[in-house]
Design a protein around this motif. Structure first.
Motif, PDB file in Angstrom:
ATOM      1  N   SER A 124       0.753  -1.111  -0.013  1.00  0.00           N
ATOM      2  CA  SER A 124      -0.003   0.090  -0.184  1.00  0.00           C
ATOM      3  C   SER A 124       0.801   1.215  -0.034  1.00  0.00           C
ATOM      4  O   SER A 124       0.698   2.355  -0.669  1.00  0.00           O
ATOM      5  CB  SER A 124      -1.003   0.046   1.376  1.00  0.00           C
ATOM      6  OG  SER A 124      -1.821  -1.122   1.207  1.00  0.00           O
ATOM      7  N   TRP A 128       1.368   4.294  -3.148  1.00  0.00           N
ATOM      8  CA  TRP A 128       1.275   5.513  -2.954  1.00  0.00           C
ATOM      9  C   TRP A 128       2.410   6.298  -3.314  1.00  0.00           C
ATOM     10  O   TRP A 128       2.321   7.675  -3.379  1.00  0.00           O
ATOM     11  CB  TRP A 128       0.586   6.050  -1.596  1.00  0.00           C
ATOM     12  CG  TRP A 128      -0.892   5.441  -1.569  1.00  0.00           C
ATOM     13  CD1 TRP A 128      -1.290   4.237  -0.790  1.00  0.00           C
ATOM     14  CD2 TRP A 128      -2.048   5.841  -2.341  1.00  0.00           C
ATOM     15  NE1 TRP A 128      -2.445   4.065  -0.975  1.00  0.00           N
ATOM     16  CE2 TRP A 128      -3.030   5.079  -2.012  1.00  0.00           C
ATOM     17  CE3 TRP A 128      -2.285   6.736  -3.266  1.00  0.00           C
ATOM     18  CZ2 TRP A 128      -4.213   5.209  -2.658  1.00  0.00           C
ATOM     19  CZ3 TRP A 128      -3.360   6.991  -3.899  1.00  0.00           C
ATOM     20  CH2 TRP A 128      -4.435   6.186  -3.594  1.00  0.00           C
ATOM     21  N   ASP A 134      -3.099   3.765 -12.329  1.00  0.00           N
ATOM     22  CA  ASP A 134      -4.325   3.045 -11.760  1.00  0.00           C
ATOM     23  C   ASP A 134      -4.074   2.694 -10.266  1.00  0.00           C
ATOM     24  O   ASP A 134      -4.266   1.576  -9.685  1.00  0.00           O
ATOM     25  CB  ASP A 134      -4.656   2.081 -12.623  1.00  0.00           C
ATOM     26  CG  ASP A 134      -6.322   1.388 -12.478  1.00  0.00           C
ATOM     27  OD1 ASP A 134      -7.044   2.170 -11.849  1.00  0.00           O
ATOM     28  OD2 ASP A 134      -6.367   0.289 -12.981  1.00  0.00           O
ATOM     29  N   ARG A 135      -3.856   3.599  -9.543  1.00  0.00           N
ATOM     30  CA  ARG A 135      -3.485   3.488  -8.083  1.00  0.00           C
ATOM     31  C   ARG A 135      -4.607   2.912  -7.130  1.00  0.00           C
ATOM     32  O   ARG A 135      -4.462   1.827  -6.401  1.00  0.00           O
ATOM     33  CB  ARG A 135      -3.272   4.742  -7.574  1.00  0.00           C
ATOM     34  CG  ARG A 135      -1.896   5.134  -7.103  1.00  0.00           C
ATOM     35  CD  ARG A 135      -1.566   6.446  -6.593  1.00  0.00           C
ATOM     36  NE  ARG A 135      -0.853   7.258  -7.270  1.00  0.00           N
ATOM     37  CZ  ARG A 135       0.583   7.147  -7.296  1.00  0.00           C
ATOM     38  NH1 ARG A 135       1.219   6.719  -6.336  1.00  0.00           N
ATOM     39  NH2 ARG A 135       1.277   7.966  -7.967  1.00  0.00           N
ATOM     40  N   TRP A 136      -5.931   3.316  -7.467  1.00  0.00           N
ATOM     41  CA  TRP A 136      -6.838   3.059  -6.497  1.00  0.00           C
ATOM     42  C   TRP A 136      -7.294   1.381  -6.947  1.00  0.00           C
ATOM     43  O   TRP A 136      -7.521   0.580  -5.912  1.00  0.00           O
ATOM     44  CB  TRP A 136      -8.367   3.850  -6.839  1.00  0.00           C
ATOM     45  CG  TRP A 136      -8.073   4.940  -5.976  1.00  0.00           C
ATOM     46  CD1 TRP A 136      -7.793   6.249  -6.408  1.00  0.00           C
ATOM     47  CD2 TRP A 136      -8.421   5.077  -4.622  1.00  0.00           C
ATOM     48  NE1 TRP A 136      -7.780   7.146  -5.491  1.00  0.00           N
ATOM     49  CE2 TRP A 136      -7.823   6.555  -4.069  1.00  0.00           C
ATOM     50  CE3 TRP A 136      -8.576   4.168  -3.651  1.00  0.00           C
ATOM     51  CZ2 TRP A 136      -8.277   6.851  -2.963  1.00  0.00           C
ATOM     52  CZ3 TRP A 136      -8.740   4.542  -2.515  1.00  0.00           C
ATOM     53  CH2 TRP A 136      -8.496   6.039  -2.042  1.00  0.00           C
ATOM     54  N   SER A 137      -7.213   1.009  -8.094  1.00  0.00           N
ATOM     55  CA  SER A 137      -7.427  -0.138  -8.394  1.00  0.00           C
ATOM     56  C   SER A 137      -6.306  -1.361  -7.740  1.00  0.00           C
ATOM     57  O   SER A 137      -6.617  -2.224  -7.144  1.00  0.00           O
ATOM     58  CB  SER A 137      -7.495  -0.578 -10.117  1.00  0.00           C
ATOM     59  OG  SER A 137      -8.685  -0.109 -10.632  1.00  0.00           O
ATOM     60  N   PHE A 139      -4.460  -0.593  -5.223  1.00  0.00           N
ATOM     61  CA  PHE A 139      -4.484  -0.418  -3.712  1.00  0.00           C
ATOM     62  C   PHE A 139      -5.765  -1.359  -3.295  1.00  0.00           C
ATOM     63  O   PHE A 139      -5.510  -2.105  -2.594  1.00  0.00           O
ATOM     64  CB  PHE A 139      -4.780   0.863  -3.375  1.00  0.00           C
ATOM     65  CG  PHE A 139      -5.049   1.201  -2.019  1.00  0.00           C
ATOM     66  CD1 PHE A 139      -4.045   1.122  -1.071  1.00  0.00           C
ATOM     67  CD2 PHE A 139      -6.216   1.339  -1.449  1.00  0.00           C
ATOM     68  CE1 PHE A 139      -4.352   1.289   0.336  1.00  0.00           C
ATOM     69  CE2 PHE A 139      -6.608   1.703   0.024  1.00  0.00           C
ATOM     70  CZ  PHE A 139      -5.487   1.607   0.840  1.00  0.00           C
ATOM     71  N   ILE A 140      -6.870  -1.341  -3.957  1.00  0.00           N
ATOM     72  CA  ILE A 140      -8.161  -2.339  -3.610  1.00  0.00           C
ATOM     73  C   ILE A 140      -7.898  -3.535  -3.720  1.00  0.00           C
ATOM     74  O   ILE A 140      -7.936  -4.575  -2.877  1.00  0.00           O
ATOM     75  CB  ILE A 140      -9.314  -2.023  -4.317  1.00  0.00           C
ATOM     76  CG1 ILE A 140      -9.753  -0.448  -3.971  1.00  0.00           C
ATOM     77  CG2 ILE A 140     -10.407  -3.057  -4.148  1.00  0.00           C
ATOM     78  CD1 ILE A 140     -10.887   0.229  -4.674  1.00  0.00           C
TER      79      ILE A 140
END
Length: 188
Positions: A124, A128, A134-137, A139-140
């Motif tokens: 994680s 960051w 596509d950070r959010w994908s 990260f999830i």
């Protein structure tokens, strides 16, 4: 036990290194990449992995003390009953070997439970701090997959531990029945 500790330590080292890399940042890590890929660094990493494996094994054991005690109480009312059962199977090397193998798998599962949590944190942080699309994908995905792996290792640890206590209780009772009684009646 050496291999177990090393297997746990490799995951711990990856997590610790990931956290350090995230703190150092992309540019700094890019600059020292050639040093980190050297043979000397590999030797240091192997030693560090072993040392971290010991720490993580002990930490995981401490973390899971309460659930382990509850599992043990299903089959052994006291610590002395458990110790007596372990002594009862000592005369049966194949039972001791099977028990040792199960404990080895149990240690790896409990250690990797902590490794997964650290790897989720490290991943994680890296997502960051490093330039990634596509950070959010990602990260999830890291959170979900890491959580599933940690849960899987916990469930495996729990199953192996419970099965180990159950088998030990059964084996100890069979071992006690197989040993002829001492000082029995002697007839002429």
């Amino acid at each position: 036990m050496f291999v177990e500790v090393l297997v746990i330590g490799i995951g711990a080292l990856a997590g610790v290194f990931g956290c350090i890399a995230a703190i150092a940042g992309y540019d700094n890590m890019h600059k020292i990449a050639t040093v980190l890929s050297s043979t000397s660094a590999s030797g240091v990493a192997l030693s560090a992995a072993y040392a971290l494996g010991i720490v993580f094994d002990r930490a995981a054991d401490h973390l899971l003390t309460s659930p382990r005690r509850r599992l043990r109480q299903r089959y052994f009312s006291t610590n002395s009953a458990y110790d007596e059962a372990r002594r009862a199977i000592l005369d049966f090397p194949h039972l001791v070997a099977m028990s040792d193998y199960a404990r080895s798998r149990m240690r790896i599962c409990r250690g990797w439970l902590l490794d997964c949590l650290l790897l989720v944190l490290a991943s994680s942080l890296l997502i960051w701090r490093f330039p990634i699309h596509d950070r959010w994908s990602l990260f999830i995905a890291v959170i979900v997959l890491g959580g599933l792996c940690a849960a899987g290792f916990y469930l495996c640890w729990r199953s192996i531990t419970a099965t180990g206590y159950k088998k030990l209780a059964q084996q100890a009772s069979h071992a006690a029945a197989a040993v002829p009684s001492q000082g029995g009646n002697v007839t002429a």
